[in-house]
Design an enzyme around this catalytic site. Structure first.
Site, PDB file in Angstrom:
ATOM      1  N   GLY A  32       0.762  -1.242   0.000  1.00  0.00           N
ATOM      2  CA  GLY A  32       0.000   0.000   0.000  1.00  0.00           C
ATOM      3  C   GLY A  32       0.785   1.280   0.000  1.00  0.00           C
ATOM      4  O   GLY A  32       0.213   2.347  -0.215  1.00  0.00           O
TER       5      GLY A  32
ATOM      6  N   CYS B 255     -14.242   3.034 -27.990  1.00  0.00           N
ATOM      7  CA  CYS B 255     -15.553   3.676 -28.114  1.00  0.00           C
ATOM      8  C   CYS B 255     -16.221   3.810 -26.750  1.00  0.00           C
ATOM      9  O   CYS B 255     -17.192   3.102 -26.434  1.00  0.00           O
ATOM     10  CB  CYS B 255     -16.421   2.887 -29.082  1.00  0.00           C
ATOM     11  SG  CYS B 255     -15.643   2.817 -30.689  1.00  0.00           S
TER      12      CYS B 255
ATOM     13  N   ARG C  93      -6.156   2.934 -15.494  1.00  0.00           N
ATOM     14  CA  ARG C  93      -6.127   3.673 -14.219  1.00  0.00           C
ATOM     15  C   ARG C  93      -6.789   5.046 -14.290  1.00  0.00           C
ATOM     16  O   ARG C  93      -7.532   5.393 -13.367  1.00  0.00           O
ATOM     17  CB  ARG C  93      -4.694   3.778 -13.686  1.00  0.00           C
ATOM     18  CG  ARG C  93      -4.057   2.401 -13.388  1.00  0.00           C
ATOM     19  CD  ARG C  93      -2.744   2.505 -12.635  1.00  0.00           C
ATOM     20  NE  ARG C  93      -2.948   3.037 -11.306  1.00  0.00           N
ATOM     21  CZ  ARG C  93      -2.738   4.293 -10.962  1.00  0.00           C
ATOM     22  NH1 ARG C  93      -2.252   5.148 -11.815  1.00  0.00           N
ATOM     23  NH2 ARG C  93      -3.004   4.684  -9.742  1.00  0.00           N
TER      24      ARG C  93
ATOM     25  N   TYR D  71      -0.238  -1.992 -12.122  1.00  0.00           N
ATOM     26  CA  TYR D  71      -1.664  -1.965 -12.480  1.00  0.00           C
ATOM     27  C   TYR D  71      -1.884  -1.362 -13.876  1.00  0.00           C
ATOM     28  O   TYR D  71      -2.902  -0.730 -14.132  1.00  0.00           O
ATOM     29  CB  TYR D  71      -2.465  -1.221 -11.384  1.00  0.00           C
ATOM     30  CG  TYR D  71      -2.199  -1.771 -10.012  1.00  0.00           C
ATOM     31  CD1 TYR D  71      -2.663  -3.029  -9.660  1.00  0.00           C
ATOM     32  CD2 TYR D  71      -1.418  -1.075  -9.085  1.00  0.00           C
ATOM     33  CE1 TYR D  71      -2.383  -3.573  -8.409  1.00  0.00           C
ATOM     34  CE2 TYR D  71      -1.125  -1.618  -7.836  1.00  0.00           C
ATOM     35  CZ  TYR D  71      -1.615  -2.863  -7.511  1.00  0.00           C
ATOM     36  OH  TYR D  71      -1.329  -3.398  -6.286  1.00  0.00           O
TER      37      TYR D  71
ATOM     38  N   GLY E 180       3.586  -3.725  -3.833  1.00  0.00           N
ATOM     39  CA  GLY E 180       3.398  -3.940  -5.265  1.00  0.00           C
ATOM     40  C   GLY E 180       3.800  -2.683  -6.020  1.00  0.00           C
ATOM     41  O   GLY E 180       4.888  -2.593  -6.585  1.00  0.00           O
TER      42      GLY E 180
HETATM   43  C1  LIG Z   1      -3.093  -5.089  -3.875  1.00  0.00           C
HETATM   44  C2  LIG Z   1      -2.553  -5.684  -2.630  1.00  0.00           C
HETATM   45  C3  LIG Z   1      -1.237  -5.450  -2.232  1.00  0.00           C
HETATM   46  C4  LIG Z   1      -0.306  -4.523  -2.985  1.00  0.00           C
HETATM   47  O1  LIG Z   1      -0.705  -3.189  -2.878  1.00  0.00           O
HETATM   48  P1  LIG Z   1       0.246  -2.036  -3.413  1.00  0.00           P
HETATM   49  O2  LIG Z   1      -0.517  -0.799  -3.171  1.00  0.00           O
HETATM   50  O3  LIG Z   1       0.488  -2.280  -4.850  1.00  0.00           O
HETATM   51  O4  LIG Z   1       1.503  -2.088  -2.616  1.00  0.00           O
HETATM   52  C5  LIG Z   1      -0.765  -6.083  -1.110  1.00  0.00           C
HETATM   53  N1  LIG Z   1      -1.557  -6.912  -0.388  1.00  0.00           N
HETATM   54  C6  LIG Z   1      -2.840  -7.160  -0.721  1.00  0.00           C
HETATM   55  C7  LIG Z   1      -3.637  -8.073   0.098  1.00  0.00           C
HETATM   56  C8  LIG Z   1      -3.378  -6.548  -1.861  1.00  0.00           C
HETATM   57  O5  LIG Z   1      -4.659  -6.785  -2.192  1.00  0.00           O
END
Ligand SMILES: *Cc1c(COP(=O)(O)O)cnc(C)c1O
Length: 424
Positions: A239, A349, A317, A378, A277
């Site tokens: 996150g 479209c 996004r 993403y 991520g």
């Molecule tokens: C999407 C997700 C992540 C990764 O989130 P990021 O914001 O890309 O770091 C980690 N853990 C869970 C459970 C997720 O759903």
């Protein structure tokens, strides 16, 4: 920090000219810089010097095997949310012992596949899932190591569609149900309770909500230990945000995040797990597109539209999260070139097929190449073939080399996936 920069007025990925890649694979395409992937992984890993943290890269941000292999070679584990992602992680040699399985809707076959791989941990999100996992494990004569994903009812202060830690979202077990569910888990022969898990959202740009969530979870760990549960691990999710825009919100540095985690978890002797991520791959990727048309009407106040060959099916996004992606022309604009406002749109479209509205842009003409920055997370992962547009290729750069990490499918391949019914 990333490795996309101008050299002699031409945008490069590390030492490779974007124009050279475009000539080889055609547009649009995604391009990833190995040096950025490696740097971000290391900066995150080095934020936890004293703890033996498992860094389980969230495969859903970008599951390309070449990207995963780059991270696996640095020692990354994986956080997967489906059997498909599990297979990707295993395919690049990430051992089951470094993989955690998250998600609210794991099926029994997926559980069996993960158990067969000797997975490190399941992050369980409901009472029903707990019972199903217990049954799956007992059928296989094993015990499933689990943490419950606990919903701390904390506002991550991010976009509503990527906020997961409030009680009204579908994620995790309710804070108040945790004690009873841990008791239930202890009674199940197919389950081994090992930890607690939390993940409150994505693109989080402030430490305060993370600190609040982690502090609550640490309180829960202590309470569970007092009741005799062997809580050895704390999975703090992912996150942490990345900067998308000059002058935009600056997310916390991984080192500050690491110091906060150290402080909140001090003295508990917990094995820590992280699931970053976006932080690892976001700035390591760009989406390169070509200008097809510049469309101008003559009436006063008319909008100018720059029509690209990339669309919302390639990078969703902006349409899905109102996300901002900076745009650079691949040939650097001359110093002092006038900026003119335009809407950047794709060929799909849908009115929502718009990357930016009234964006001040340097002069652009049909045939010019442009690059959306911070498209590594993403981006390709959420691409689709809507409008029967082939998934765009992905290219991995390392130093002066580049390689096709996923080829553009041919139209024959796309059409061959459909079948006519036997009565047609
Ligand atoms: C999407 C997700 C992540 C990764 O989130 P990021 O914001 O890309 O770091 C980690 N853990 C869970 C459970 C997720 O759903």
């Amino acid at each position: 920090m990333h490795h996309f920069a101008y050299r002699n007025g031409r945008l490069h990925a590390e030492d490779v000219a974007i124009e050279e890649i475009a000539a080889s694979v055609g547009t649009p395409f995604y391009c990833y810089a190995s040096a950025t992937l490696e740097r971000h992984y290391r900066v995150f890993a080095e934020a936890f010097p004293r703890s033996r943290a498992l860094i389980a890269y969230a495969v859903k941000a970008n599951g390309n095997l070449a990207v995963l292999k780059t991270l696996a070679d640095l020692g990354a584990g994986a956080d997967v949310v489906s059997e498909g992602e599990l297979r990707r992680a295993l395919a690049v040699g990430i051992p089951g012992a470094r993989i955690v399985f998250s998600g609210v809707g794991k099926t029994k076959p997926e559980m069996a596949a993960a158990l067969a791989a000797g997975i490190h941990q399941f992050n369980v999100e409901s009472a029903g899932e707990l019972e199903a996992l217990d049954a799956a494990a007992r059928e296989m004569g094993v015990r499933a190591p689990i943490a419950f994903r606990v919903n701390p009812d904390v506002d991550a202060q991010t976009h509503a569609k990527i906020s997961t830690g409030k009680a009204e979202t579908k994620f995790g077990i309710a804070w108040t149900d945790a004690p009873a569910l841990y008791e239930r888990a202890r009674a199940l022969a197919g389950i081994e309770v090992v930890g607690v898990d939390v993940h409150i959202g994505s693109q989080i740009t402030r430490l305060a909500p993370l600190r609040e969530a982690f502090s609550k979870i640490v309180g829960l760990v202590k309470a569970l230990r007092e009741r005799g549960h062997a809580i050895a691990r704390l999975d703090l999710g992912g996150g942490l945000g990345v900067p998308y825009m000059d002058g935009g919100e600056i997310p916390p540095l991984p080192s500050d995040y690491g110091a906060m985690v150290e402080e909140v978890t001090a003295g508990l002797g917990l094995e820590l797990i992280f699931e970053p991520g976006r932080l690892i791959v976001g700035n390591a990727g760009i989406l390169v597109a070509k200008v097809l048309y510049v469309k101008e009407a003559t009436h006063p106040g008319a909008r100018r539209f720059v029509v690209l060959d990339a669309g919302m099916n390639d990078l969703i996004r902006p349409a899905l999260y109102d996300a901002f992606h900076a745009l650079l022309p691949v040939r650097e604009a001359p110093a002092g070139a006038p900026l003119a406002e335009a809407d950047l749109v794709g060929p799909v479209c849908e009115t929502g097929d718009r990357f930016a509205a009234r964006r001040p842009l340097p002069p652009l003409a049909p045939g010019d190449l442009v690059a959306f920055l911070t498209a590594g997370a993403y981006g390709a992962a959420q691409a689709s073939e809507y409008n029967t547009r082939p998934l765009v290729p992905e290219v991995l750069v390392k130093g002066a080399r580049f390689a096709l990490a996923r080829a553009r499918p041919t139209y024959d391949e796309i059409l061959a996936r459909d079948r006519l019914a036997d009565w047609q």
